[in-house]
Design a protein around this motif. Structure first.
Motif, PDB file in Angstrom:
ATOM      1  N   SER A  64       2.556  -2.909  40.401  1.00 39.86           N
ATOM      2  CA  SER A  64       1.924  -3.626  39.301  1.00 39.86           C
ATOM      3  C   SER A  64       1.884  -5.103  39.651  1.00 39.86           C
ATOM      4  CB  SER A  64       2.690  -3.411  37.991  1.00 39.86           C
ATOM      5  OG  SER A  64       4.007  -3.904  38.103  1.00 39.86           O
ATOM      6  N   GLY A  65       1.088  -5.850  38.876  1.00 36.18           N
ATOM      7  CA  GLY A  65       1.061  -7.295  39.042  1.00 36.18           C
ATOM      8  C   GLY A  65      -0.189  -7.860  39.680  1.00 36.18           C
ATOM      9  N   GLY A  66      -1.091  -7.000  40.128  1.00 39.65           N
ATOM     10  CA  GLY A  66      -2.319  -7.509  40.731  1.00 39.65           C
ATOM     11  C   GLY A  66      -3.231  -8.133  39.697  1.00 39.65           C
ATOM     12  N   GLY A  67      -4.293  -8.766  40.198  1.00 41.91           N
ATOM     13  CA  GLY A  67      -5.249  -9.381  39.290  1.00 41.91           C
ATOM     14  C   GLY A  67      -6.218 -10.284  39.998  1.00 41.91           C
ATOM     15  N   LEU A  68      -6.995 -11.008  39.205  1.00 38.14           N
ATOM     16  CA  LEU A  68      -7.977 -11.960  39.715  1.00 38.14           C
ATOM     17  C   LEU A  68      -7.429 -13.365  39.533  1.00 38.14           C
ATOM     18  CD1 LEU A  68     -10.817 -12.834  40.666  1.00 38.14           C
ATOM     19  CD2 LEU A  68     -11.554 -12.638  38.270  1.00 38.14           C
ATOM     20  N   LYS A 123       2.784 -12.376  41.459  1.00 36.01           N
ATOM     21  CA  LYS A 123       4.006 -11.650  41.824  1.00 36.01           C
ATOM     22  C   LYS A 123       3.758 -10.170  41.626  1.00 36.01           C
ATOM     23  CE  LYS A 123       8.906 -11.289  40.522  1.00 36.01           C
ATOM     24  NZ  LYS A 123       9.930 -11.795  39.562  1.00 36.01           N
ATOM     25  N   LEU A 124       3.819  -9.424  42.722  1.00 35.97           N
ATOM     26  CA  LEU A 124       3.668  -7.977  42.662  1.00 35.97           C
ATOM     27  C   LEU A 124       5.040  -7.319  42.541  1.00 35.97           C
ATOM     28  CD1 LEU A 124       1.039  -7.381  45.501  1.00 35.97           C
ATOM     29  CD2 LEU A 124       0.660  -7.987  43.099  1.00 35.97           C
ATOM     30  N   SER A 125       5.067  -6.208  41.836  1.00 38.11           N
ATOM     31  CA  SER A 125       6.292  -5.426  41.685  1.00 38.11           C
ATOM     32  C   SER A 125       6.034  -3.988  42.091  1.00 38.11           C
ATOM     33  CB  SER A 125       6.774  -5.456  40.225  1.00 38.11           C
ATOM     34  OG  SER A 125       7.017  -6.766  39.783  1.00 38.11           O
TER      35      SER A 125
END
Length: 121
Positions: A7-11, A19-21
């Motif tokens: 989780s944690g992706g985005g634009l 910050k990815l988890s």
């Protein structure tokens, strides 16, 4: 059965941080290596970072990305700073049943479903 969920992706815009988890379930992974890989459209999956008995980073992310883990929560993180458009990709979490990190995707035993990171102005 081991499962990895990212989780944690985005634009984000160039220069921003993300910050990815990745949460692992199914067993304790404190003795294993956890890695992050990424794959951009039309390109092969490439190594980003790994944490086992040592830390390893791809040259392209050294000084900008940091991998760390919380074994009590079976979670590994990837802090990404100073993001660039070239960092745009699907990011995958992976588990290797060894304490020795590897740069090869084929040396990892379990994979998450991936999370999209897009860096664009």
């Amino acid at each position: 059965q081991v499962q990895l969920v990212e989780s944690g992706g985005g634009l984000v815009q160039p220069g921003d941080s993300l910050k990815l988890s990745c949460v692992a379930s199914g067993r304790s992974f404190s003795a294993d290596t956890m890695g992050w890989f990424r794959q951009a459209p039309g390109k092969e999956r490439e190594f980003v970072a790994a944490i086992g008995v040592i830390l390893q980073y791809a040259d392209s992310v050294k000084g900008r990305f940091t991998i760390f883990r919380d074994n009590a929560k079976n979670t590994v993180f990837l802090q990404m700073n100073s993001l660039k458009p070239d960092d745009t990709a699907v990011y995958y979490c992976a588990l290797r049943s060894s304490s020795r990190p590897s740069l090869r995707p084929s040396n990892y035993d379990y994979w998450g479903q991936g999370t999209q990171v897009t860096v664009s102005s």
